[in-house]
Scaffold this active site. Structure first.
Site: not given
Length: 531
Positions: A288-289, A432, A531
């Site tokens: 998801k996303h 993280n 990232h």
């Protein structure tokens, strides 16, 4: 010193086409288009196989060799590279000296060029290691014709795409055998883009052939990608978006509405994650996303899906499911119980596709080949960030030779399997990142937190919400633990083994904390920030 125009007269708004040169590899629609040109009284000039095709259709064709007074040479390598051809293309109709020079040499103006090029990309896709095949499919005369005609678009038109034949023919009929300046300019732009993409493909091929490990990033980055999809919008409805590239090489959509910008981002993340498990037992990931919310490996695909779903039952609604095996009916029925926006599989058992297609708002994707790339790119203010890819990990048997056990206690064989599993998953969680796993299934995933301790606490909280316990689990961290508190938090919840890159100035402190609690810890020496 810059070349200055010989005349400042405006180019003609409508330019008659009296003579057309046709030389194409892809003969799609060629005969019909040539017949339309001939009906308008346009003289046809051609070469080799194109001329034979036109004559076979009953059309009168003049050979290029008749204009040049030279035969084709060098097994067809030299056909159109001659002043009789390029003089006819480049002559400026509003410069009397140009026309006088044509007449003096016995040359004639050529008003339309219809050219497409040798299939270089198809050749290197077919046999990437066959350099001789690649070289023979580098077109020389074709790009020269295209660029000459495109440069002189004030007077000469160039068609490089069979999809444009109909529109060009219709305009010629509308204007009694002439083309407008607007059309000539648009065709020229498309022609230059076509030759730029062609040259880029050739340059990239040879860059890869001459690749050296000491310099994997090119001094000049060449990009020429076709627009394949116009998307409804970007990340948000007020943003316009398109997809450029060659998605057809890696996946195809079998059902559902067209993919959105966000669908494609999620699909990309799903394909990269499942690549880690290409050779593994049946594996399923739910995303998801762009973040995994559950991943599991099991003896059957349906068990893998159920265990992945059990990680987090709240997040998968409207998400993506990807598997590493042909999708079977039992797993498809399990997936069908929850709204899933995209389902990805390498194949589908008999009847499964028809079953899944019963829901119109579901997108079904077939993965065609493994994910492969040489460079990864992201736009930033002022340009592009480019890096070599963080490729899929090799088997555990290979990894163990480079990984280092830093604690007194080494992992058990079961822990090694779970550490390998968790390390493959955490690599695809936004930083993280913390992943708890047991028996090759995720228990809790902490993604995208500003603090590593926050990521660890989030992973535990989500796992506890689903009724999981963490006794005997392993923990993977995408980067080192800067303090012992992150490890101690994991130990407090029952973790028995940890995998992390290592490299902190406080590594010894973290190792001592692990030893104090009889926890096994492995340093991989490799960080996997996402990232």
């Amino acid at each position: 010193m810059l070349h200055q125009p010989r005349t400042h007269e405006a180019p003609p708004e409508v330019q008659p086409v009296r003579r057309a040169l046709l030389s194409v590899f892809d003969k799609t629609g060629l005969v019909t288009f040539a017949q339309q040109l001939a009906k308008l009284g346009i003289e046809l000039i051609s070469t080799g196989g194109t001329a034979r095709t036109l004559r076979a259709a009953g059309l009168a064709v003049r050979d290029v060799s008749e204009l040049t007074s030279f035969p084709e040479m060098l097994d067809g390598r030299v056909k159109t590279l001659h002043p009789a051809i390029h003089g006819g293309l480049l002559a400026r109709r509003n410069v009397p000296e140009d026309l006088a020079q044509l007449t003096q040499q016995g040359f004639v103006p050529i008003d339309l060029v219809v050219v497409n090029l040798y299939p270089f990309e198809a050749a290197i896709q077919q046999d990437p290691e066959n350099e001789a095949l690649a070289i023979e499919n580098i077109d020389i005369g074709g790009p020269a014709l295209i660029r000459a005609a495109a440069k002189n678009f004030f007077f000469t038109a160039v068609v490089t795409d069979p999809a444009d034949y109909e529109a060009v023919a219709n305009e010629l009929v509308q204007h009694q055998g002439a083309l407008t300046l607007k059309t000539r300019r648009q065709l020229a732009q498309k022609a230059f883009a076509h030759t730029a993409a062609y040259d880029q493909a050739i340059a990239t091929y040879f860059a890869q052939r001459t690749f050296v490990a000491s310099e994997p990033l090119p001094k000049q980055l060449l990009l020429a990608l076709p627009r394949k999809l116009c998307l409804r919008y970007g990340e948000n409805p007020h943003q316009q978006a398109a997809f450029y590239g060659h998605p057809e090489r890696f996946f195809r959509q079998l059902h559902g509405k067209s993919l959105s910008y966000n669908n494609l981002l999620d699909l990309n993340a799903a394909l990269r994650l499942i690549e880690e498990f290409r050779e593994a037992d049946p594996t399923c990931a739910i995303l998801k996303h762009t973040n995994p919310c559950g991943v599991a490996t099991a003896a059957t695909l349906v068990a893998a899906y159920q265990r992945a779903l059990a990680t987090d039952r709240r997040s998968p609604f409207g998400g993506i499911v990807v598997v590493n095996r042909p999708l079977d009916r039992e797993t498809a029925e399990a997936i069908d119980q929850l709204f899933t926006e995209v389902i990805i599989a390498p194949d589908f058992d008999e009847g499964v596709l028809a079953f899944l297609q019963q829901k119109a708002n579901r997108r079904i994707i077939q993965q065609l080949r493994p994910v492969s790339e040489t460079l990864q790119m992201r736009t930033v203010v002022g340009g592009l960030l480019v890096q070599t890819p963080d490729s899929a990990l090799p088997p555990l048997s290979v990894l163990r030779s480079s990984w280092r056990v830093v604690t007194r206690r080494a992992p058990t064989e079961a822990e090694w399997r779970d550490l390998d599993f968790a390390w493959r998953v955490v690599k695809h969680v936004k930083s993280n990142a913390i992943v708890y796993a047991r028996d090759r299934a995720t228990l809790g995933i902490g993604a995208g937190q500003m603090s590593r301790v926050d990521a660890a606490e989030l992973a535990v909280r989500k796992g506890l919400q689903e009724g999981h316990h963490f006794t005997g689990s392993v923990v993977a961290s995408d980067a080192f633990f800067p303090f012992a508190d992150g490890l101690l938090a994991a130990v407090a919840h029952g973790a028995r083994a940890v995998i992390q890159p290592g490299g902190s100035i406080r590594d010894e402190e973290v190792i001592q904390a692990a030893d104090a609690h009889d926890v096994a810890m492995v340093f991989t020496g490799t960080r996997h920030f996402a990232h």
